[in-house]
Scaffold this active site. Structure first.
Site, PDB file in Angstrom:
ATOM      1  CD  GLU A  12      -5.581   9.037   4.487  1.00 35.11           C
ATOM      2  OE1 GLU A  12      -6.488   9.891   4.494  1.00 35.11           O
ATOM      3  OE2 GLU A  12      -4.895   8.765   3.475  1.00 35.11           O
ATOM      4  CB  SER A  60      -1.509   6.396  -6.738  1.00 33.88           C
ATOM      5  OG  SER A  60      -1.817   7.013  -7.980  1.00 33.88           O
ATOM      6  CG  ASP A 103       0.425   5.897  -2.007  1.00 38.35           C
ATOM      7  OD1 ASP A 103       0.463   5.449  -0.841  1.00 38.35           O
ATOM      8  OD2 ASP A 103       0.264   7.098  -2.268  1.00 38.35           O
ATOM      9  CG  HIS A 104      -3.661   7.162  -1.671  1.00 36.08           C
ATOM     10  ND1 HIS A 104      -4.477   7.364  -0.569  1.00 36.08           N
ATOM     11  CD2 HIS A 104      -2.685   8.098  -1.590  1.00 36.08           C
ATOM     12  CE1 HIS A 104      -4.007   8.386   0.137  1.00 36.08           C
ATOM     13  NE2 HIS A 104      -2.916   8.831  -0.457  1.00 36.08           N
ATOM     14  CB  VAL A 135       7.119  14.167  -2.659  1.00 32.02           C
ATOM     15  CG1 VAL A 135       7.225  15.360  -3.607  1.00 32.02           C
ATOM     16  CG2 VAL A 135       7.666  14.523  -1.276  1.00 32.02           C
ATOM     17  CG  HIS A 164      -3.504  13.857  -1.047  1.00 28.12           C
ATOM     18  ND1 HIS A 164      -4.367  13.521  -0.032  1.00 28.12           N
ATOM     19  CD2 HIS A 164      -2.557  12.884  -1.070  1.00 28.12           C
ATOM     20  CE1 HIS A 164      -3.967  12.394   0.536  1.00 28.12           C
ATOM     21  NE2 HIS A 164      -2.870  11.993  -0.062  1.00 28.12           N
ATOM     22  CG  ASP A 223      -7.201   5.744   1.281  1.00 27.96           C
ATOM     23  OD1 ASP A 223      -7.780   5.818   2.385  1.00 27.96           O
ATOM     24  OD2 ASP A 223      -7.014   6.728   0.545  1.00 27.96           O
ATOM     25  CB  THR A 248       1.356  17.926  -6.293  1.00 26.48           C
ATOM     26  OG1 THR A 248       0.180  17.124  -6.102  1.00 26.48           O
ATOM     27  CG2 THR A 248       0.976  19.155  -7.087  1.00 26.48           C
ATOM     28  CG  HIS A 291      -0.472  10.284   2.598  1.00 27.59           C
ATOM     29  ND1 HIS A 291      -1.344   9.502   1.864  1.00 27.59           N
ATOM     30  CD2 HIS A 291       0.379   9.419   3.188  1.00 27.59           C
ATOM     31  CE1 HIS A 291      -1.038   8.226   2.015  1.00 27.59           C
ATOM     32  NE2 HIS A 291       0.002   8.154   2.823  1.00 27.59           N
TER      33      HIS A 291
END
Length: 285
Positions: free
Chosen positions: A136, A50, A84-85, A234, A183, A106, A236, A211
């Protein structure tokens, strides 16, 4: 094994009515654990980095991307590398030279029309370079630096008609939607709107992305995949496994100073977590 593209893993999963998991990479141990967990499960997976992880590494993308890619190539499991993001267009543009076959751009914080314009530009850029682009629509709360967001608040969840129009206007290859997850959840208590997932699946012509799956119970993930979710994120849950193993080890060995002593069980705990999530994504029966 050579890197597999996210596009291939997602399209195959969609055709086989199953899910494919994408796991966040922060450290080298994360990447090694994801590869080990995928090998244990005998299942493909996606290693994703990310923008927050890049920031943690001092803003440099190439080193952590090269490390993750090297781990993926050394694995016997089919693994892809995903960025990502991404909010920064500069970071998005760096993906092409860093070995990424896909990126999630994003623009979800922007007003709808601005989101459409920015995402369409990112898609055009990506497709010119053979890069698969995810976006998103809706608000999946819990992102770092944001105020808490109630996943059940009015206007948070993704509207199917708007999602269909958004996909058509932007040309995205996959769409992350807000259906009740968030998240950074450390407890698996999220309740998803499976009827909404099915409506989105019927309305949107590209694969759907969930997400915040760390906070979603096993049965909810299985039901979400059955309803139409394909790419399952996935992050956290791996960090919780990592930190829990380190805390446990150091509590029993407070004099230990060699990080290899506690990073090894932390990596093993993440690998077991990866394998557990991957086991949820097989088709029913």
């Amino acid at each position: 094994m050579p890197l597999v593209s996210t596009a291939e893993l997602v399209s195959t999963a969609a055709a086989e009515h199953r899910g494919v998991a994408a796991f966040n990479v922060i450290t080298l141990e994360h990447a090694e654990a994801i590869a080990a967990g995928a090998e244990q499960a005998g299942t493909p997976a996606i290693l994703q980095i990310s923008e927050n992880a890049v920031r943690f590494h001092g803003g440099g993308l190439l080193a952590i991307a090269a490390a993750a890619a090297a781990v993926a190539r050394a694995s016997s499991a089919p693994l892809a590398l995903h960025l990502d993001h991404v909010v920064s267009t500069g970071l998005l543009y760096a993906a092409a030279d860093a070995g990424f076959g896909s990126a999630m751009f994003d623009a979800s914080k922007l007003p709808y029309e601005e989101n459409v314009r920015a995402t369409a530009d990112a898609v055009r850029w990506g497709h010119e370079r053979g890069i698969w682009i995810e976006a998103e629509l809706g608000r999946v709360g819990g992102k770092e630096g944001e105020a808490p967001l109630d996943a059940h608040a009015p206007g948070v969840r993704t509207d199917p008609a708007e999602a269909a129009a958004y996909a058509a206007a932007t040309g995205v290859d996959a769409l992350a939607v807000a259906v009740g997850s968030a998240h950074a959840m450390t407890e698996r208590t999220a309740a998803l709107d499976h009827a909404l997932i099915a409506r989105l699946r019927d309305a949107v012509p590209v694969p759907l992305v969930l997400h915040g799956s760390s906070g979603v119970p096993d049965d909810e993930i299985r039901a979400a995949v059955a309803a139409g979710m394909v790419k399952i994120h996935v992050g956290t849950a791996l960090n919780s496994a990592f930190t829990g193993a380190v805390r446990s080890f150091l509590a029993n060995g407070p004099g230990v100073v060699d990080p290899r002593k506690y990073l090894a069980p932390a990596r093993d705990a993440m690998a077991a977590t990866v394998a557990g999530f991957l086991g949820l994504l097989r088709p029913a029966g």
